[in-house]
Write an enzyme that holds these catalytic residues in place. Sequence first.
Site, PDB file in Angstrom:
ATOM      1  N   HIS A 274      -7.532  -2.443   5.412  1.00 26.00           N
ATOM      2  CA  HIS A 274      -6.683  -1.491   6.143  1.00 26.00           C
ATOM      3  C   HIS A 274      -7.353  -0.124   6.004  1.00 26.00           C
ATOM      4  O   HIS A 274      -8.431  -0.010   5.451  1.00 26.00           O
ATOM      5  CB  HIS A 274      -5.275  -1.527   5.529  1.00 26.00           C
ATOM      6  CG  HIS A 274      -4.264  -0.652   6.228  1.00 26.00           C
ATOM      7  ND1 HIS A 274      -4.143  -0.602   7.602  1.00 26.00           N
ATOM      8  CD2 HIS A 274      -3.322   0.199   5.738  1.00 26.00           C
ATOM      9  CE1 HIS A 274      -3.168   0.253   7.910  1.00 26.00           C
ATOM     10  NE2 HIS A 274      -2.669   0.750   6.810  1.00 26.00           N
TER      11      HIS A 274
ATOM     12  N   ASP B 259       5.313   5.050   5.101  1.00 22.13           N
ATOM     13  CA  ASP B 259       6.287   4.168   5.757  1.00 22.13           C
ATOM     14  C   ASP B 259       6.512   2.872   4.976  1.00 22.13           C
ATOM     15  O   ASP B 259       7.370   2.079   5.345  1.00 22.13           O
ATOM     16  CB  ASP B 259       5.884   3.887   7.218  1.00 22.13           C
ATOM     17  CG  ASP B 259       4.515   3.251   7.361  1.00 22.13           C
ATOM     18  OD1 ASP B 259       3.628   3.539   6.533  1.00 22.13           O
ATOM     19  OD2 ASP B 259       4.322   2.458   8.300  1.00 22.13           O
ATOM     20  N   HIS B 260       5.775   2.710   3.876  1.00 17.16           N
ATOM     21  CA  HIS B 260       5.989   1.548   3.017  1.00 17.16           C
ATOM     22  C   HIS B 260       6.526   1.927   1.640  1.00 17.16           C
ATOM     23  O   HIS B 260       6.839   1.041   0.849  1.00 17.16           O
ATOM     24  CB  HIS B 260       4.674   0.755   2.866  1.00 17.16           C
ATOM     25  CG  HIS B 260       4.228   0.133   4.151  1.00 17.16           C
ATOM     26  ND1 HIS B 260       4.289  -1.218   4.374  1.00 17.16           N
ATOM     27  CD2 HIS B 260       3.766   0.676   5.300  1.00 17.16           C
ATOM     28  CE1 HIS B 260       3.850  -1.477   5.611  1.00 17.16           C
ATOM     29  NE2 HIS B 260       3.538  -0.336   6.187  1.00 17.16           N
TER      30      HIS B 260
ATOM     31  N   HIS C  71       1.084   3.948   1.788  1.00 20.18           N
ATOM     32  CA  HIS C  71       1.448   4.741   2.963  1.00 20.18           C
ATOM     33  C   HIS C  71       2.959   5.003   2.949  1.00 20.18           C
ATOM     34  O   HIS C  71       3.746   4.152   2.566  1.00 20.18           O
ATOM     35  CB  HIS C  71       1.083   3.993   4.256  1.00 20.18           C
ATOM     36  CG  HIS C  71      -0.310   4.304   4.736  1.00 20.18           C
ATOM     37  ND1 HIS C  71      -1.021   3.455   5.546  1.00 20.18           N
ATOM     38  CD2 HIS C  71      -1.112   5.393   4.535  1.00 20.18           C
ATOM     39  CE1 HIS C  71      -2.201   3.994   5.815  1.00 20.18           C
ATOM     40  NE2 HIS C  71      -2.289   5.165   5.211  1.00 20.18           N
TER      41      HIS C  71
ATOM     42  N   HIS D  18       6.119  -5.709  11.543  1.00 22.73           N
ATOM     43  CA  HIS D  18       5.500  -4.387  11.559  1.00 22.73           C
ATOM     44  C   HIS D  18       5.066  -4.018  12.979  1.00 22.73           C
ATOM     45  O   HIS D  18       3.894  -3.867  13.295  1.00 22.73           O
ATOM     46  CB  HIS D  18       4.280  -4.371  10.618  1.00 22.73           C
ATOM     47  CG  HIS D  18       3.796  -2.975  10.270  1.00 22.73           C
ATOM     48  ND1 HIS D  18       2.815  -2.353  10.985  1.00 22.73           N
ATOM     49  CD2 HIS D  18       4.151  -2.121   9.294  1.00 22.73           C
ATOM     50  CE1 HIS D  18       2.580  -1.160  10.456  1.00 22.73           C
ATOM     51  NE2 HIS D  18       3.382  -0.994   9.429  1.00 22.73           N
TER      52      HIS D  18
ATOM     53  N   HIS E 192       0.867  -1.175   0.000  1.00 22.32           N
ATOM     54  CA  HIS E 192       0.000   0.000   0.000  1.00 22.32           C
ATOM     55  C   HIS E 192       0.899   1.219   0.000  1.00 22.32           C
ATOM     56  O   HIS E 192       2.085   1.135   0.318  1.00 22.32           O
ATOM     57  CB  HIS E 192      -0.978   0.000   1.188  1.00 22.32           C
ATOM     58  CG  HIS E 192      -0.351   0.037   2.544  1.00 22.32           C
ATOM     59  ND1 HIS E 192       0.557  -0.907   2.980  1.00 22.32           N
ATOM     60  CD2 HIS E 192      -0.513   0.898   3.586  1.00 22.32           C
ATOM     61  CE1 HIS E 192       0.926  -0.622   4.222  1.00 22.32           C
ATOM     62  NE2 HIS E 192       0.303   0.472   4.609  1.00 22.32           N
TER      63      HIS E 192
END
Lengths: 387, 387
Positions: free
Chosen positions: A195, A73-74, A71, A338, A69
Amino acid sequence: MAGRRGLSAINLTFLGTASAQPSLTRNHSALALRLNSDVWLFDCGEATQHQIQKSTVRMGKIEKIFITHTHGDHIFGLLPLLASMMNGAGGTANGIEDPRAHGVQDSSDPIEIYGPLGTRAYIRNGLKYTHTLLGAPYVVHELRLPSDPPDGDYTSLALHASESPNGRNILQTNGVWSDVYHDAIVSVSAAPILHSVPCVGYVVTEAPVPGKMDPAKYKPHLKRTNTPMSVMSRLQQGESIELSDGIILQGPPRRPGRKLVILGDTYDPSPIAELALSADLLIHEATNAHLPVLDSNTKAEDTFESVEERTKSRGHSTPQMAGAFAAQIGARQLVLNHFSARYPGNDHVDPTAKTIMEAIARLAGEHYSGTITCARDFMSFDVKEHV
Amino acid sequence: MAGRRGLSAINLTFLGTASAQPSLTRNHSALALRLNSDVWLFDCGEATQHQIQKSTVRMGKIEKIFITHTHGDHIFGLLPLLASMMNGAGGTANGIEDPRAHGVQDSSDPIEIYGPLGTRAYIRNGLKYTHTLLGAPYVVHELRLPSDPPDGDYTSLALHASESPNGRNILQTNGVWSDVYHDAIVSVSAAPILHSVPCVGYVVTEAPVPGKMDPAKYKPHLKRTNTPMSVMSRLQQGESIELSDGIILQGPPRRPGRKLVILGDTYDPSPIAELALSADLLIHEATNAHLPVLDSNTKAEDTFESVEERTKSRGHSTPQMAGAFAAQIGARQLVLNHFSARYPGNDHVDPTAKTIMEAIARLAGEHYSGTITCARDFMSFDVKEHV
């Protein structure tokens, strides 16, 4: 995956195991899957290239990148990684030519990037506004949900000079994205998981592998009929051989290949359950846990129920939820991943950290009886073949 | 800079000193300027927040961020830093409210970001495609060149929920951007410097400070006329005081404040020369150097001239060029920065690295006789007041 005849090793190396913010012991999400010497990356948080530099993973061997995804932080490490991998440059001074400026559509296979809607737009915009030129081509395939636009790039910007126009928008069939990639020995399917934003889980499946063969069972027949021993390799592949005396030798049946399920952030991964059945390995997030006594941040009013509710409200899972899903799909092994920055990642050297991470694993074990491991940065292991 | 009456300390901490790619000893560009306890950041390459975690710089004290140019190695760390600084979040699961989703235009001053055209678009696009919500407002002021569009945001995307609509597009006057920020005790001006893409240098100037005062010179007059000693503080500020006997005491004249010149990447910073005159400190890049014998990567045909030509063609400088500019503007001190990954950043502990970095400083010294320092990550020092 050109030229690969079979997988001798499937290796997983965790490059980042933190949720949201990095700590001194955990970086943002990234996971390297090594199929023989090829590297596939799953997620690419900030400073993934730094983690790669400190690991045994070779940046130049990365051929595919799967984003769960978008986001930050990814994905915040993706553009700098592409720039470093692909000999990125920021242009030249006035009047001097840089061939990269005209786009690189050379004969090399493009780096393939898979991700949900917005992955392509994020990359294209980021490269444009940073004036980044790349020395090799890339392509972005998006896994589109029924609620997404089925076509288009989700940005009005034109293709980047190094972006292949062959990026696919892959639509679902029966709620999943089947075989978004496959070759003779490995395939990738995906499905949505729930999510706070569109998020996908990936299932990597090795093609069936040759069965275990007992040569002693065949040799007397081959000798008796003067059949060359070289047919053994055909038998090993599962073929049947008719001997000169009419007897038919049947090679051992192929065994299922290894199956890895790599999930992004989720509070409910049930849409991928069927695709994930009987996984050899499930990687599932476990962002928050209720650890009374052990975790000094625990509030007096916290309970297992309230922590689970809070965790789910942010789109995440507790260890118990991860364990329950592992049990539901009959996974052979569960790796928790995570973690909130409050759960230290140095449990291999620090006894206090070890106590906390063991407690987290125990919570997952309330619902699951297989092997449970808590991921830490730079943890690396081979996924065993079926026996 | 609310409430600051004067600067007791101006501190510089280098958070990253690498060009293009990070090495194990140098991270991407970032520099923290501390004005008392406030932090201003200059550039923000990938993993700047990681460097901040390892330094004494406090993330929560950052109030302004100045971007020299939008090349990735100077800006890829900006979005993740904003997310961490401003309590960024990726949203909530279905049906649950996050107040950040409606935008945060609270009473707190927004984080101010300055940079060339594209800075605003880069941030807005990156936040959108990563679904990033922020818990505080930010604003982007762009330093526009005459060749840039004077208005607009350079993207068709609407404002981000946390983006202040008060971002200015600052046009040049006489080739420079004067006083893009100022308060009672410090001001910032900027000017273009030549690189492969639009790039700016920043000049931070402390307002004139009280002069050195010799109390013995005034005390007898005050005693004789029964003037309260408290007027000493007015004299210290440079005021003049008329005594009861008609004598006028004149406080010491104010001295110029400190002046720092912080340049981005450049092969020719001459457009900022006038603004930068008599700097107390010049920070100038020195990406590549010709170091025969010392640098094993030196090619047989390399000469000082050919290395300079190659360096300039990529928009960069050699140490000699940095030294010449320091001499041209009469800088009191020169800090070389932004080194190729081949020049190690551990010269404080490694003798070989020390030899190389000293050789680089010597090259700059061919044209400049002031103090020369080669920056390394986490180097931190106070800028001295004039005596």
